[in-house]
Design a protein around this motif. Structure first.
Motif, PDB file in Angstrom:
ATOM      1  N   SER A   4       0.745  -1.150  -0.104  1.00  0.00           N
ATOM      2  CA  SER A   4      -0.128   0.059  -0.232  1.00  0.00           C
ATOM      3  C   SER A   4       0.964   0.747   0.133  1.00  0.00           C
ATOM      4  CB  SER A   4      -1.298   0.470   1.492  1.00  0.00           C
ATOM      5  OG  SER A   4      -1.975  -1.330   1.294  1.00  0.00           O
ATOM      6  N   GLY A  51       3.117   2.491   4.059  1.00  0.00           N
ATOM      7  CA  GLY A  51       1.147   2.388   3.476  1.00  0.00           C
ATOM      8  C   GLY A  51       0.810   2.241   4.858  1.00  0.00           C
ATOM      9  N   CYS A  52       0.800   2.651   5.571  1.00  0.00           N
ATOM     10  CA  CYS A  52       1.026   2.315   6.954  1.00  0.00           C
ATOM     11  C   CYS A  52      -0.800   2.836   7.805  1.00  0.00           C
ATOM     12  CB  CYS A  52       1.655   2.382   8.374  1.00  0.00           C
ATOM     13  SG  CYS A  52       2.057   4.500   8.778  1.00  0.00           S
ATOM     14  N   GLY A  53      -0.808   4.365   6.532  1.00  0.00           N
ATOM     15  CA  GLY A  53      -1.965   4.963   7.343  1.00  0.00           C
ATOM     16  C   GLY A  53      -1.732   5.926   8.247  1.00  0.00           C
ATOM     17  N   VAL A  54      -1.235   5.966   8.966  1.00  0.00           N
ATOM     18  CA  VAL A  54      -0.609   7.203  10.013  1.00  0.00           C
ATOM     19  C   VAL A  54      -0.928   7.920   9.725  1.00  0.00           C
ATOM     20  CG1 VAL A  54       1.034   7.953  11.450  1.00  0.00           C
ATOM     21  CG2 VAL A  54       0.336   5.599  11.631  1.00  0.00           C
ATOM     22  N   TYR A  56      -2.606   9.378   7.146  1.00  0.00           N
ATOM     23  CA  TYR A  56      -4.400   9.242   6.606  1.00  0.00           C
ATOM     24  C   TYR A  56      -4.879   9.586   8.149  1.00  0.00           C
ATOM     25  CZ  TYR A  56      -9.045   8.057   6.188  1.00  0.00           C
ATOM     26  OH  TYR A  56     -10.422   7.641   5.798  1.00  0.00           O
ATOM     27  N   ARG A  57      -4.629   9.447   9.178  1.00  0.00           N
ATOM     28  CA  ARG A  57      -5.626   9.499  10.230  1.00  0.00           C
ATOM     29  C   ARG A  57      -4.744  10.811  11.604  1.00  0.00           C
ATOM     30  NH1 ARG A  57      -4.397   3.393  10.743  1.00  0.00           N
ATOM     31  NH2 ARG A  57      -6.469   2.518  10.322  1.00  0.00           N
ATOM     32  N   VAL A  58      -3.791  10.672  11.162  1.00  0.00           N
ATOM     33  CA  VAL A  58      -3.481  11.961  11.677  1.00  0.00           C
ATOM     34  C   VAL A  58      -4.354  13.373  11.500  1.00  0.00           C
ATOM     35  CG1 VAL A  58      -2.360  11.420  13.332  1.00  0.00           C
ATOM     36  CG2 VAL A  58      -1.517  12.359  11.040  1.00  0.00           C
ATOM     37  N   PHE A  64      -4.924  12.758   2.823  1.00  0.00           N
ATOM     38  CA  PHE A  64      -4.075  11.836   2.094  1.00  0.00           C
ATOM     39  C   PHE A  64      -5.081  10.428   1.702  1.00  0.00           C
ATOM     40  CE2 PHE A  64      -1.098  13.436   4.940  1.00  0.00           C
ATOM     41  CZ  PHE A  64       0.065  13.170   4.524  1.00  0.00           C
ATOM     42  N   GLU A  65      -4.653   9.511   0.748  1.00  0.00           N
ATOM     43  CA  GLU A  65      -5.379   8.098   0.850  1.00  0.00           C
ATOM     44  C   GLU A  65      -4.746   7.911   0.463  1.00  0.00           C
ATOM     45  OE1 GLU A  65      -7.800   6.552  -3.544  1.00  0.00           O
ATOM     46  OE2 GLU A  65      -8.679   8.950  -2.682  1.00  0.00           O
ATOM     47  N   ILE A  66      -5.073   6.138   1.396  1.00  0.00           N
ATOM     48  CA  ILE A  66      -4.354   5.108   0.594  1.00  0.00           C
ATOM     49  C   ILE A  66      -4.685   3.626   0.547  1.00  0.00           C
ATOM     50  CG2 ILE A  66      -2.886   3.342   2.958  1.00  0.00           C
ATOM     51  CD1 ILE A  66      -1.713   5.617   3.426  1.00  0.00           C
ATOM     52  N   VAL A  67      -3.707   3.698  -0.853  1.00  0.00           N
ATOM     53  CA  VAL A  67      -4.529   3.152  -1.800  1.00  0.00           C
ATOM     54  C   VAL A  67      -3.713   1.438  -2.225  1.00  0.00           C
ATOM     55  CG1 VAL A  67      -4.366   2.988  -4.477  1.00  0.00           C
ATOM     56  CG2 VAL A  67      -4.790   5.448  -2.949  1.00  0.00           C
ATOM     57  N   GLU A  68      -3.819   0.644  -2.823  1.00  0.00           N
ATOM     58  CA  GLU A  68      -3.352  -0.575  -2.141  1.00  0.00           C
ATOM     59  C   GLU A  68      -2.825  -0.920  -3.694  1.00  0.00           C
ATOM     60  OE1 GLU A  68      -4.499  -5.216  -1.051  1.00  0.00           O
ATOM     61  OE2 GLU A  68      -5.194  -3.278  -0.062  1.00  0.00           O
TER      62      GLU A  68
END
Ligand code: TPP
Ligand code: SF4
Ligand code: SF4
Ligand code: SF4
Lengths: 71, 245
Positions: A4, A51-54, A56-58, A64-68
């Motif tokens: 990701s 691609g850990c998404g941190v 996106y969350r903060v 952000f978008e996290i894309v596989e």
């Protein structure tokens, strides 16, 4: 998880720095980019991103978008 | 892993300051509504303070109440539309200063609504005046030498309504990915309880207001996790479950 990646719409970035501070891989940084609002906007070193998404969350501004990865 | 901000977020360019925690709280609510398939059913009530800016950011049917009165407005909305999930979304100054009577009495009646209080320890919209939640010795524009605890108390909502017969009382922090995920679980639980008719649910969200605390956003984010969460302990204080109303 390594397949990701973060994808950015930095036009929304207000330069708060939360993502830069929290990214576990130091993949985000401030360079010379600025938005039309005058904020210094975040940039991504894609090689380092896991691609850990941190980010996106903060992020309070939905940059952000996290894309596989498909391949 | 795929992560994408829900469709209910408009991406409108809002008036929130850089690093404002309201943006994070709004995303969490939008995600919970998406996961519970409630996006089109939710009836939201916001305040005239900084939470009012949410109106442009989300696609929920929304009422803006007078300052401090999102709770009685939400109670009214719930009476008329008992099938819809209803939330009051607003700041600590509104919830615990000007609207404190309404907050306490809604809890006393165990009204079946969700209340989300974004606690940034000041009156944000009006320029950072001292609030009930301002920490001891915190400097604000109206306490330039710091809030003297001998003259002014600091209000911890869990000590006020923590013994009441309500469905859910929790506090999370909008600082760091782990704290933010924890806060999301609390928001979800509150809505689940409302759907189960359990009654009054209040989730306080410790939040950033870099503008009015005069801090760089990253320092403010750390301040939420250290000073604010040090004083206002995060956790679940009431979690009744199924007792009914
Ligand atoms: C009845 C009334 N009293 C006072 C005000 C002025 N006022 C508007 S916003 C605000 C403070 C809001 O602070 P808070 O509720 O903590 O929300 P924040 O802006 O920090 O999110 C005040 C005092 C008002 N608009 N109406
Ligand atoms: S997804 Fe994780 S590793 Fe990639 S930029 Fe965001 S925080 Fe950094
Ligand atoms: S968290 Fe969001 S708004 Fe803040 S610097 Fe990162 S991308 Fe920009
Ligand atoms: S004044 Fe504070 S609460 Fe209001 S938008 Fe700015 S940072 Fe957010």
């Amino acid at each position: 998880m390594g397949s990701s990646k973060a994808v950015l719409d930095s036009s929304r970035c207000k330069g708060c720095g939360y993502c830069v501070e929290e990214c576990p891989k130091d993949a985000l940084f401030f360079g010379k980019h600025t938005s039309d609002k005058g904020y210094t906007t975040v940039e991504l070193n894609e090689e380092a991103c896991i691609g850990c998404g941190v980010c996106y969350r903060v992020c309070p501004d939905y940059v952000f978008e996290i894309v596989e990865a498909t391949e | 892993m795929n992560l994408k901000v829900p469709e209910s977020i408009t991406f409108a360019k809002t008036g929130f300051c850089p690093g404002c925690g309201h943006g994070i709280a709004i995303r969490l609510i939008a995600e919970v509504m998406e996961e519970m398939a409630l996006t089109e059913k939710l009836l939201a009530v916001v305040d005239v303070a900084c939470s009012s800016l949410a109106i442009d950011m989300w696609r929920f049917d929304t009422v803006m109440a007078a300052h401090g009165r999102p709770i009685p407005t939400a109670v009214g909305v719930k009476h008329i539309r008992p099938e819809n999930p209803v939330m009051a979304y607003f700041g600590d100054g509104a919830a615990y200063n000007i609207g404190m009577a309404e907050t306490v009495h809604a809890a006393l009646r165990n009204d079946n609504i969700c209340v989300f209080v974004v606690n940034n320890s000041v009156f944000g919209m009006t320029g950072g005046q001292m609030a009930a939640t301002t920490l001891p010795w915190q400097k604000t524009v109206t306490s330039p030498y710091g809030k003297d605890p001998k003259k002014y108390g600091t209000l911890d909502i869990t000590k006020v309504i923590g013994q009441m017969d309500i469905a859910y009382l929790a506090r999370g922090e909008l600082s760091g990915a782990a704290g933010i995920e924890q806060s999301k679980k609390m928001i979800k639980k509150a809505f689940e309880k409302q759907l189960a008719n359990e009654g009054f649910c209040l989730v306080e969200l410790l939040s950033e207001c870099p503008t009015n605390l005069g801090m760089a956003p990253v320092d403010m984010m750390k301040h939420v996790h250290t000073a604010m969460a040090g004083y206002f302990k995060p956790g679940e204080f009431i979690d009744k479950g199924g007792s009914g109303r």
